[in-house]
Design a protein around this motif. Structure first.
Motif, PDB file in Angstrom:
ATOM      1  N   GLN A 100      -5.399   2.609  12.272  1.00 45.77           N
ATOM      2  CA  GLN A 100      -5.449   1.352  11.524  1.00 45.77           C
ATOM      3  C   GLN A 100      -6.511   0.452  12.179  1.00 45.77           C
ATOM      4  OE1 GLN A 100      -1.361  -0.104  10.379  1.00 45.77           O
ATOM      5  NE2 GLN A 100      -0.802   1.131  12.144  1.00 45.77           N
ATOM      6  N   HIS A 106      10.417   4.488   0.631  1.00 44.36           N
ATOM      7  CA  HIS A 106       9.730   3.895   1.778  1.00 44.36           C
ATOM      8  C   HIS A 106      10.366   2.562   2.167  1.00 44.36           C
ATOM      9  CE1 HIS A 106       6.493   2.090   4.090  1.00 44.36           C
ATOM     10  NE2 HIS A 106       6.020   3.304   4.242  1.00 44.36           N
ATOM     11  N   ASP A 152      -5.303  -3.032   2.672  1.00 48.99           N
ATOM     12  CA  ASP A 152      -4.939  -4.008   3.698  1.00 48.99           C
ATOM     13  C   ASP A 152      -6.141  -4.769   4.265  1.00 48.99           C
ATOM     14  OD1 ASP A 152      -2.232  -3.694   3.531  1.00 48.99           O
ATOM     15  OD2 ASP A 152      -2.126  -2.181   5.116  1.00 48.99           O
ATOM     16  N   SER A 183       0.901  -4.109   7.870  1.00 46.29           N
ATOM     17  CA  SER A 183       1.441  -3.784   9.185  1.00 46.29           C
ATOM     18  C   SER A 183       0.890  -4.781  10.206  1.00 46.29           C
ATOM     19  CB  SER A 183       1.076  -2.358   9.576  1.00 46.29           C
ATOM     20  OG  SER A 183      -0.235  -2.307  10.059  1.00 46.29           O
ATOM     21  N   TYR A 223       5.972  -4.620   9.846  1.00 43.65           N
ATOM     22  CA  TYR A 223       5.232  -5.454   8.889  1.00 43.65           C
ATOM     23  C   TYR A 223       5.539  -6.932   9.053  1.00 43.65           C
ATOM     24  CZ  TYR A 223       5.121  -0.875   6.629  1.00 43.65           C
ATOM     25  OH  TYR A 223       4.958   0.456   6.366  1.00 43.65           O
ATOM     26  N   ASN A 260       9.202  -0.814   9.528  1.00 44.14           N
ATOM     27  CA  ASN A 260       9.064   0.570   9.114  1.00 44.14           C
ATOM     28  C   ASN A 260       9.761   1.371  10.196  1.00 44.14           C
ATOM     29  OD1 ASN A 260       8.314   3.227   8.602  1.00 44.14           O
ATOM     30  ND2 ASN A 260       6.534   2.586   7.429  1.00 44.14           N
ATOM     31  N   PHE A 282      -5.587   3.057   4.706  1.00 43.55           N
ATOM     32  CA  PHE A 282      -4.441   3.953   4.509  1.00 43.55           C
ATOM     33  C   PHE A 282      -4.667   4.904   3.329  1.00 43.55           C
ATOM     34  CE2 PHE A 282       0.208   4.161   3.066  1.00 43.55           C
ATOM     35  CZ  PHE A 282       0.622   4.979   4.101  1.00 43.55           C
ATOM     36  N   VAL A 331       0.794  -1.237   0.000  1.00 43.19           N
ATOM     37  CA  VAL A 331       0.000   0.000   0.000  1.00 43.19           C
ATOM     38  C   VAL A 331       0.827   1.288   0.000  1.00 43.19           C
ATOM     39  CG1 VAL A 331      -1.940  -1.136   1.170  1.00 43.19           C
ATOM     40  CG2 VAL A 331      -0.210   0.042   2.551  1.00 43.19           C
ATOM     41  N   THR A 332       2.154   1.164  -0.005  1.00 49.83           N
ATOM     42  CA  THR A 332       2.977   2.382   0.086  1.00 49.83           C
ATOM     43  C   THR A 332       3.657   2.670  -1.253  1.00 49.83           C
ATOM     44  OG1 THR A 332       5.094   1.348   0.692  1.00 49.83           O
ATOM     45  CG2 THR A 332       3.494   1.716   2.474  1.00 49.83           C
ATOM     46  N   LEU A 339       5.448   0.740  14.075  1.00 48.91           N
ATOM     47  CA  LEU A 339       4.680   0.251  12.919  1.00 48.91           C
ATOM     48  C   LEU A 339       5.633  -0.621  12.119  1.00 48.91           C
ATOM     49  CD1 LEU A 339       2.236   2.278  10.687  1.00 48.91           C
ATOM     50  CD2 LEU A 339       3.654   0.439   9.776  1.00 48.91           C
ATOM     51  N   ARG A 341      -7.506   9.240  12.795  1.00 48.13           N
ATOM     52  CA  ARG A 341      -7.543   8.031  11.973  1.00 48.13           C
ATOM     53  C   ARG A 341      -6.621   6.998  12.616  1.00 48.13           C
ATOM     54  NH1 ARG A 341      -3.407   4.787   9.074  1.00 48.13           N
ATOM     55  NH2 ARG A 341      -4.720   3.202   8.106  1.00 48.13           N
ATOM     56  N   LYS A 395       9.206  -0.228   3.211  1.00 48.90           N
ATOM     57  CA  LYS A 395       8.542  -1.405   2.640  1.00 48.90           C
ATOM     58  C   LYS A 395       8.613  -1.402   1.118  1.00 48.90           C
ATOM     59  CE  LYS A 395       4.023  -1.810   3.300  1.00 48.90           C
ATOM     60  NZ  LYS A 395       2.800  -2.206   4.051  1.00 48.90           N
ATOM     61  N   ASN A 419       5.628   7.198   6.172  1.00 45.10           N
ATOM     62  CA  ASN A 419       4.229   7.227   5.741  1.00 45.10           C
ATOM     63  C   ASN A 419       3.678   8.652   5.747  1.00 45.10           C
ATOM     64  OD1 ASN A 419       3.838   4.574   5.059  1.00 45.10           O
ATOM     65  ND2 ASN A 419       3.150   3.956   7.099  1.00 45.10           N
ATOM     66  N   LYS A 421      -2.770  -5.122  11.299  1.00 44.58           N
ATOM     67  CA  LYS A 421      -3.821  -5.536  10.377  1.00 44.58           C
ATOM     68  C   LYS A 421      -4.189  -7.019  10.518  1.00 44.58           C
ATOM     69  CE  LYS A 421      -3.512  -1.410   8.291  1.00 44.58           C
ATOM     70  NZ  LYS A 421      -2.604  -1.050   7.221  1.00 44.58           N
ATOM     71  N   ASN A 475       1.538   7.984  12.532  1.00 44.63           N
ATOM     72  CA  ASN A 475       2.228   7.137  11.568  1.00 44.63           C
ATOM     73  C   ASN A 475       3.725   7.414  11.605  1.00 44.63           C
ATOM     74  OD1 ASN A 475       2.314   5.132   9.457  1.00 44.63           O
ATOM     75  ND2 ASN A 475       0.227   5.779   8.931  1.00 44.63           N
TER      76      ASN A 475
HETATM   77  C1  LMR Z   1      -1.238   2.305   7.783  1.00 48.05           C
HETATM   78  O1  LMR Z   1      -2.327   1.783   7.488  1.00 48.05           O
HETATM   79  O2  LMR Z   1      -1.149   3.427   8.279  1.00 48.05           O
HETATM   80  C2  LMR Z   1       0.034   1.556   7.513  1.00 48.05           C
HETATM   81  O3  LMR Z   1      -0.103   0.249   7.959  1.00 48.05           O
HETATM   82  C3  LMR Z   1       0.354   1.580   6.063  1.00 48.05           C
HETATM   83  C4  LMR Z   1       1.621   0.841   5.791  1.00 48.05           C
HETATM   84  O4  LMR Z   1       1.563  -0.206   5.176  1.00 48.05           O
HETATM   85  O5  LMR Z   1       2.672   1.345   6.194  1.00 48.05           O
END
Ligand code: LMR
Length: 328
Positions: A171, A39, A73, A91, A236, A146, A192, A33-34, A234, A169, A41, A213, A94, A209
C-alpha cells in the motif's frame, strides 16, 4: 429514499444496496474498494447504508460505491476535500499525506492480535488520532477493523531469506516500504484494484494482506500459498470532510454519529470471524496455508522489527509505548 439496485453496479456487485435519494435529502456518498458481502468493510458499509436509509429516510440518504467503482484509495481523500464524496474508509496506511502518526499502525509486530488493536483504538490516545487531521480538513468518525496481515508470494515463504530479492506489492506507505526493504525485497506501491493483475502477470511476486482481502481479490489463485504471519494490522478509518460534518444540522450529525458508532461496535466484534471464514474459503479452494514454527516466526520478527527505529520521530515513543501496553 427507496432501496433498489443501480444498473451499472449491479453487473459487478450483485448485492449492492443502493438508495435512490429523494429531493431534499442530504446525499452521503460512501466510496470503498472491497467487495460487499464477505468482507469486514463491505459488510459494515452496507449495514451503515441500510440503517441510514431506513432511520434517516427523508433527511439523509447513503449511496455505497464498493469495489473501487468510484475512487481508488489514492484519489478518494482529495475527492472528499473537493466535496465529491462524503465518506470513505481507507486503510490506515493510506493517510501518509495527512498524518505521520498513523505510521504506528503499519509498524510490524506491534499488536499481538486484533483485540489489542481494538483496546488501543478505544483508548484516549487512540480516539485522539481520529481528530489528528482536522487541520487538514479530514475527520475520523470510527476505526473499523479488517484484521491481521498474512504474506504470500509465488514461492513458499517460511523464513525471511525466502523473501529476499522478490518484488512485493505494498500500500502507499513508507513504513511498509521499509519493512520489505529490511527483508532485502523490492516493495512496489500499487492500488488495490491492480494487485491481482500484477501478481498474475509477474509484475510483482508477492503481497501482504488480510484473509478477507486475499480471498476477496482472489490473490491466492496466483500465489504459491499463503503464510500465516499475522505480522501487522490492516484497519480502517471511517473518514469524512470536517467542513461537511460541521455544516450538518446538529440533530442530523448526532443521529448519523450514533448510527456509525453502533455499526462500528456490531461489525468490529465480527471482523475476526469474517476473516476466519475467508481463510477457510481459501483452504477450501485448494490453496496452501503455511504456518510458522515459533523459531521461524522469531526470525521474521528479528528481520522486520528494526524498522521501528526509523519511524520513531514521526510516531513518538510515547504513542508507541501506549500502543504496546494494550498487548496482554
Ligand atoms: C489494500 O490496499 O491492500 C487495502 O487497504 C484494501 C482495503 O481497503 O482493504
Amino acid at each position: 429514499a427507496t432501496a433498489g439496485v443501480a444498473l451499472g453496479l449491479a453487473l459487478t456487485t450483485a448485492s449492492t444496496a443502493w438508495a435512490q435519494c429523494d429531493d431534499g435529502e442530504i446525499v452521503i456518498k460512501f466510496s470503498h474498494v472491497t467487495n460487499t458481502d464477505k468482507h469486514p468493510k463491505g459488510i459494515a458499509a452496507s449495514l451503515l447504508a441500510d440503517r441510514v436509509n431506513e432511520e434517516m429516510d427523508g433527511t439523509a440518504c447513503m449511496e455505497v460505491y464498493p469495489n473501487s467503482t468510484l475512487y481508488n484509495d489514492d484519489k478518494v481523500l482529495e475527492a472528499m476535500l473537493a466535496g465529491d464524496v462524503q465518506m470513505a474508509a481507507p486503510s490506515l496506511s493510506k493517510f501518509e499525506k495527512f498524518t505521520k502518526k498513523f505510521r504506528l499502525f503499519d509498524l510490524p509486530f506491534v499488536f499481538e492480535d486484533i483485540n489489542a488493536v481494538n483496546r488501543f483504538q478505544n483508548s484516549d490516545d487512540g480516539q485522539a488520532l481520529m481528530e489528528s487531521m482536522k487541520r487538514r480538513g479530514l475527520l475520523g468518525l470510527a476505526f473499523w477493523h479488517n484484521g491481521m496481515k498474512q504474506l504470500s508470494a509465488n514461492k513458499p515463504l517460511l523464513v525471511p531469506e525466502d523473501a529476499e530479492g522478490l518484488k512485493f506489492r505494498i500500500q502507499q506507505s513508507d513504513v511498509l516500504q521499509a519493512q520489505f526493504e529490511a527483508l532485502g525485497a523490492n516493495p512496489q506501491k500499487m492500488a488495490f484494484s491492480e494487485v491481482y493483475g500484477a501478481l498474475q502477470q509477474g509484475v510483482v511476486d508477492g503481497q501482504e494482506n488480510t484473509w478477507s482481502n486475499i480471498y476477496g481479490q482472489k490473490f491466492f489463485e496466483v500465489q504459491d500459498g499463503i503464510t500465516e504471519t499475522d505480522h501487522g494490522v490492516l484497519d480502517y478509518l471511517v473518514v469524512t470532510s470536517a467542513e461537511w460534518w460541521d455544516d450538518l444540522p446538529e440533530d442530523v450529525r448526532d443521529q448519523l454519529a450514533t448510527i456509525v458508532h453502533e455499526v462500528t461496535e456490531t461489525r468490529n466484534a465480527e471482523s475476526y470471524a469474517v476473516n476466519q471464514r475467508n481463510k477457510n474459503l481459501i483452504i477450501e479452494a485448494g490453496s496452501t496455508v503455511r504456518t510458522l514454527t515459533p523459531e521461524q516466526r522469531a526470525q521474521w520478527v528479528d528481520a522486520m522489527k528494526p524498522v521501528w527505529e526509523q519511524f520513531m520521530d514521526d510516531i513518538g515513543e510515547d504513542l508507541l509505548n501506549a500502543a504496546l501496553s494494550y498487548n496482554t
